[in-house]
Design a protein around this motif. Structure first.
Motif: not given
Length: 158
Positions: A21-38
């Motif tokens: 997911s991505i949360d965009a704010e006025t001064s920053r962008v927070v990008v949530h990342l995950g790993c899909c390897f099992s």
């Protein structure tokens, strides 16, 4: 944004990493990342493991984009090593293509700051870095940008 969107031209990710997911704010962008390897490989013995012990979220800074800070929230999993003789029973999956172990900034931000430091002899880079929304936390005796230059690994001239 769906989990199928693995990367973007603005945020190139290594194989196996997906944008959750991505949360965009006025001064920053927070990008949530995950790993899909099992599976993940134990860093000591190299044994692959599928057994997940737990997970946690790791926060790392990346290069700014469009005048906004980029903050990556990495969902990192802990695995159990199945080798009985291995000294490391629990290990964290490695994301070394994106960020080094224990680092607070991505490899590309670290490389950009080192380049800035080398190009400006360290001290000027220390003053310019806040314009990139990069703030160093270092002892007063040794600035953060200068410390990064000292810690960088340069090839020896032969």
């Amino acid at each position: 944004m769906s989990q199928a969107d693995a990367s973007s031209p603005f945020l190139p990710l290594p194989d196996g990493m997906v944008i959750v997911s991505i949360d965009a704010e006025t001064s920053r962008v927070v990008v949530h990342l995950g790993c899909c390897f099992s599976i993940a490989h134990c860093p000591l013995c190299g044994q692959p493991s599928e057994r997940i012990h737990g997970n946690y979220v790791r926060t790392v800074a990346d290069l700014p984009c469009g005048g906004r800070r980029i903050i990556l929230k990495l969902s990192v999993r802990k695995f159990v090593c199945g080798t009985a003789t291995c000294l490391r029973q629990i290990f964290t999956e490695r994301l070394s293509e994106l960020v080094q172990s224990y680092a607070r900034m991505t490899n590309r931000l670290s490389e950009a700051l080192q380049t800035l430091g080398f190009a400006t002899c360290g001290e000027l880079g220390e003053r310019l870095a806040p314009n990139w929304e990069c703030r160093f936390q270092a002892p007063r005796s040794c600035g953060g940008c200068a410390r990064m230059l000292v810690q960088s690994h340069l090839p020896y001239a032969s």
